[in-house]
Design a protein around this motif. Structure first.
Motif: not given
Length: 423
Positions: A387-393
């Motif tokens: 699974v993937a979890v997006e981060d904001e940058d």
């Protein structure tokens, strides 16, 4: 080896042992990708910075395209309470890990175990979310429905129903027309699965849940309060159905028969019927995993042959016409069966029986080739779920990849995609 052979005995529809037990390993090539790792749970694991060869064979010709610069490193490694992780899912800051005995719930921020539920419910194969409920598919042919904790003080998931519901079974058992033959001398209600429920997918816009099974069928359920079964295709495939995905009323099913079938609601109005729009049959082995691109316009499939195919639709997308798909990209590099796929942004993440996780780049500018931009190694057993979890940058594309393997190990990887490209 004995653990994997035991798992294959239960999940025999995936791929022959000759592919799964391949001793081949990806050969390193020069790359700007870097890797750092947490301590491994097995002695012989290695964490090399590896990029797949850009000369990997495909079915198509292509032009050279620049590769994005990728950094990836393992930031944590934890162990589930039981072996053989079959499914990972993320929701509301929690990580759900389905094992052969129960479902573990971890806090994503701290990776601490906060709850275990479902003990005694049978091996959970898949997890899906709809509203405030959690739907789990099980080896014992049932779908269980759980209520998520109402408050932070009450962290217990409560079993509220089993599908089909008692009311649904009662309403259907009164007529002989509601029974179908599942094997010699045995009949079931058409709303019941006759073998392990292998996957679930939710269409939130339509309020529907789709379930697939090794009994070769797939069924449609309402996610409203009555959770009624409203559709069934008893012979969707000629072999076990391993994967399902849905978007905009279209349902995709992948099977051990090597085919992907595309379904929409039948124009006849028969609640048990689905209209087959097309059959995709480019895989040379079982289809084990399906994923939809973020825009819902593309389909990605992974096979027991270790090949990943990216499908695009050629026609204009009308609901009442047959659908025409073509293979837009073929990705090769894994040395074992593809067991899990997930799309995030313009990247594809795959987990394989070769114990590795790969990140792929494909799309415009990459022709029909695509390329592998990262190989993450360290698991001691086949990687069953990612699974993937997006981060904001602001500067880079960052996301976390969480992978689970058949020895109960869960690894968390941090991935950074830079704006700089390399040839």
């Amino acid at each position: 080896m004995e653990d994997l052979q035991s798992w294959l005995a239960n999940d025999s529809s995936y791929i022959s042992n000759s592919l799964v037990f391949s001793n081949s390993s990806p050969s390193p090539s020069s790359s700007s990708a870097t890797t750092r790792s947490a301590p491994t749970l097995c002695e012989d694991s290695s964490f090399n910075s590896v990029r797949s060869s850009s000369s990997a064979l495909t079915y198509y010709s292509y032009q050279t395209a620049a590769k994005p610069s990728v950094s990836h490193f393992c930031i944590a490694s934890i162990k589930a309470t039981a072996a053989q992780i079959s499914c990972l899912a993320v929701r509301g800051g929690l990580l759900y890990a389905a094992t052969m005995k129960e479902i573990d719930v971890f806090d994503l921020a701290t990776l601490s175990l906060v709850e275990t539920f479902g003990s005694g419910s049978g091996w959970a194969k898949s997890i899906a979310f709809a509203g405030g409920r959690i739907f789990t598919a099980h080896q014992d042919c049932k779908i269980r429905v759980w209520q998520t904790p109402i408050s932070t003080k009450s962290k217990q998931h409560q079993l509220i129903s089993t599908l089909p519901t008692l009311r649904d079974r009662f309403l259907n058992c009164l007529s002989s027309k509601n029974y179908v033959k599942v094997r010699r001398h045995k009949q079931n209600l058409w709303i019941q699965h006759a073998d392990a429920v292998s996957g679930l997918a939710v269409d939130g816009d339509r309020g529907e849940l789709y379930s697939i099974s090794w009994d070769k069928s797939f069924k449609t359920w309402k996610t409203s309060s009555d959770m009624q079964c409203v559709g069934s295709v008893s012979s969707a495939h000629s072999d076990a159905v391993n994967a399902v995905a849905s978007s905009g009323g279209t349902v995709y099913t992948g099977s051990a028969d090597g085919k992907i079938k595309v379904w929409r609601s039948s124009a006849s109005g028969d609640r048990r019927k689905r209209s087959l729009k097309t059959t995709l049959s480019k895989h040379e082995s079982s289809v084990n995993a399906l994923a939809l691109t973020p825009d819902g316009a593309g389909l990605v499939s992974g096979g027991g042959d270790g090949v990943i195919l990216v499908w695009e639709r050629r026609d204009d997308g009308g609901d009442d016409e047959d659908m025409d798909f073509f293979v837009a990209c073929c990705l090769k590099g894994h040395k074992g069966a593809i067991l899990s796929l997930v799309c995030v942004n313009d990247f594809l993440i795959s987990g394989s029986a070769d114990k590795s996780v790969r990140i792929w780049k494909y799309g415009k500018g990459f022709g029909y080739r695509g390329c592998c931009v990262a190989v993450m190694e360290g698991h001691c057993k086949p990687v069953k779920s990612v699974v993937a979890v997006e981060d904001e940058d602001l500067d880079d594309q960052r996301f976390s990849v969480i992978s689970g393997s058949l020895d109960g190990e869960i690894r968390v990887w941090k991935v950074v995609i830079s704006d700089h490209y390399s040839d």
